[in-house]
Design an enzyme around this catalytic site. Sequence first.
Site, PDB file in Angstrom:
ATOM      1  N   ARG A 201       0.833  -1.200   0.000  1.00  0.00           N
ATOM      2  CA  ARG A 201       0.000   0.000   0.000  1.00  0.00           C
ATOM      3  C   ARG A 201       0.869   1.252   0.000  1.00  0.00           C
ATOM      4  O   ARG A 201       2.029   1.233   0.402  1.00  0.00           O
ATOM      5  CB  ARG A 201      -0.948   0.003   1.194  1.00  0.00           C
ATOM      6  CG  ARG A 201      -0.289   0.224   2.557  1.00  0.00           C
ATOM      7  CD  ARG A 201      -1.209   0.989   3.499  1.00  0.00           C
ATOM      8  NE  ARG A 201      -1.360   2.360   3.067  1.00  0.00           N
ATOM      9  CZ  ARG A 201      -2.196   3.232   3.617  1.00  0.00           C
ATOM     10  NH1 ARG A 201      -3.003   2.867   4.602  1.00  0.00           N
ATOM     11  NH2 ARG A 201      -2.270   4.484   3.184  1.00  0.00           N
ATOM     12  N   HIS A 202       0.299   2.346  -0.456  1.00  0.00           N
ATOM     13  CA  HIS A 202       1.002   3.630  -0.407  1.00  0.00           C
ATOM     14  C   HIS A 202       0.976   4.137   1.026  1.00  0.00           C
ATOM     15  O   HIS A 202      -0.046   4.030   1.705  1.00  0.00           O
ATOM     16  CB  HIS A 202       0.321   4.630  -1.343  1.00  0.00           C
ATOM     17  CG  HIS A 202       1.111   5.874  -1.568  1.00  0.00           C
ATOM     18  ND1 HIS A 202       1.127   6.920  -0.669  1.00  0.00           N
ATOM     19  CD2 HIS A 202       1.925   6.244  -2.583  1.00  0.00           C
ATOM     20  CE1 HIS A 202       1.900   7.882  -1.122  1.00  0.00           C
ATOM     21  NE2 HIS A 202       2.411   7.503  -2.277  1.00  0.00           N
ATOM     22  N   PRO A 203       2.090   4.703   1.516  1.00  0.00           N
ATOM     23  CA  PRO A 203       2.112   5.118   2.921  1.00  0.00           C
ATOM     24  C   PRO A 203       1.218   6.301   3.256  1.00  0.00           C
ATOM     25  O   PRO A 203       0.945   6.550   4.439  1.00  0.00           O
ATOM     26  CB  PRO A 203       3.585   5.469   3.153  1.00  0.00           C
ATOM     27  CG  PRO A 203       4.152   5.733   1.805  1.00  0.00           C
ATOM     28  CD  PRO A 203       3.394   4.853   0.864  1.00  0.00           C
ATOM     29  N   GLU A 204       0.750   7.040   2.240  1.00  0.00           N
ATOM     30  CA  GLU A 204      -0.046   8.237   2.510  1.00  0.00           C
ATOM     31  C   GLU A 204      -1.439   8.207   1.899  1.00  0.00           C
ATOM     32  O   GLU A 204      -2.274   9.032   2.263  1.00  0.00           O
ATOM     33  CB  GLU A 204       0.697   9.481   1.979  1.00  0.00           C
ATOM     34  CG  GLU A 204       1.986   9.798   2.699  1.00  0.00           C
ATOM     35  CD  GLU A 204       1.750  10.384   4.088  1.00  0.00           C
ATOM     36  OE1 GLU A 204       0.612  10.793   4.380  1.00  0.00           O
ATOM     37  OE2 GLU A 204       2.701  10.411   4.888  1.00  0.00           O
TER      38      GLU A 204
END
Length: 398
Positions: free
Chosen positions: A229-232
Site C-alpha cells: 500500500r502507499h504510505p499516505e
Amino acid sequence: MLDRRIFEGVRVLDLTRVMSGPFCTAMMADLGAEIIKIELPGSGEEGRFFAPHVAGESTYFAMLNRGKKSVTVNMKSPDGIALIRDIAKTADVLVENFRPGVMERLGLGHAALQAQNSRLIYASISGFGQEGPYRDWPAFDLVVQAMSGLMHITGERDGRPTAVGESLADVTTGMFAAFGVASALYDREKTGTGRRVEVAMLDSLFSMLITALSRKLYTDKPVRRVGNRHPETYPVDSFATRDGDIVIVGFTDGLYRKICTVIGRPDLSADPRLATNIGRNAHEEELRSAIAQWAAGLGRDEAVAALRREDVTAAPVWSFEELLDSGHVEARGLVREGVNTKLGTIPLVGQPVRFHGAPGPDGPQRSPMVGEHTDEVLADILCLTSERIAALRAARAI
C-alpha cells in the site's frame, strides 16, 4: 533527421567494474560514444565471474558491457599506467569506480590527468562519496539498500526489512553518473574545460526516496513498512484474485468513488467517514476488506477489466514471462540484437530514452571478449607499432 548519434565522437576511458560504473558507460555506448574498457589481463573485470553463465560467458557482463572495446592493461605495471595516462590524453570522459584514493595512488587522479588534458571530464563513482565518515567502507548494492533506509521501508508491515529484487542502488547510481557526465559535456561546450563529476551510491538512492523523505523531513509521522500500500494514500494497494494479484491506484476522491461503483459498494462511496483521503487512511482495514472480498471472487484479468471499464488505474501483477509475451516489449523495441564471439547472436536491453530523428546503433552491439580490442586501440589511438605492442605484452603490461 540527424546524421549522427548523440554521443558520436565522444571517447570514454572506462575504468569501472561490476555494475554501477558499467551501467553508466553502457548508456553512453548506446548513444554512440566510443567506450574503451580497461580490464585485467587474463581474467578481465570482476563482472565476468558473475552468474548466470552460458558457454562460459557471463550474461550479466554481456548485458552491461554492450558496445564497448575491451583493452587489457596491467595496472600494477608502470608501463600499464603509462598507457592509461596516454589514452586519457585523447579522451573526453573518464569514468572510474575504485574506492576513494585508489586512483590517486596509481598516479591517475583527477588533478594529474586534467593537468595533461584540460577538457577531460573525470567521473568518480563510489559507495559513500569522496569524503564523509563512511568514505572508505566497501559498498555493494545490498549494503547501500540497507543503509539508505530503503530496506527499512520495504516489506510487509509486520515482516522483516526486505531488499528490492534488483540492484537498484547500482542502477540508479549509474543513471545519475550518466546524467552528470552528459551535463558536464554540455557545460564544456560553453567553457571549453572539463570538470570532475562525483556520484555516491548512498546519495543516489537516498535522493530517490521522495515519499519517505517528504514524510520524515516535513512531519512527525514515522516512516515504516506498509507492504504494497502507499504510505499516505488509500486505496493504493495490491489484492489477491482467484488466479493472481492485481494492483489498484485510487489516489483521488473521484477514483475512489469509481472503485466503490466497480465493487458494488455505493454505500462506501456515500459514507462521510470515507469522503477524504484522511478518512480512508483512518478506516483502511474496512476498505481493504471490502475490496479484497470483491477481488477474491474474480479472476485476475476479469477484475482488471472491470476496473478499467470505469477508467480506474489498475493492473495485473505480471511475471517476466507475461511481460515478454505481452507484445509491449517487442512494440517498444526494448530487447534488441547483440553479438558475442562465443555466444553468437544475443539479446541486449539498452537505455530506454528515445531521441526522435537520431540514428540508432549501426547493426548489433558487440559484447567483447577479454582484451579483444587491445591491439586495435593501442595501434589506432596511440599509434603504437606491432613491435611495441609485442614488447608490452612480453613485459606483461598488457
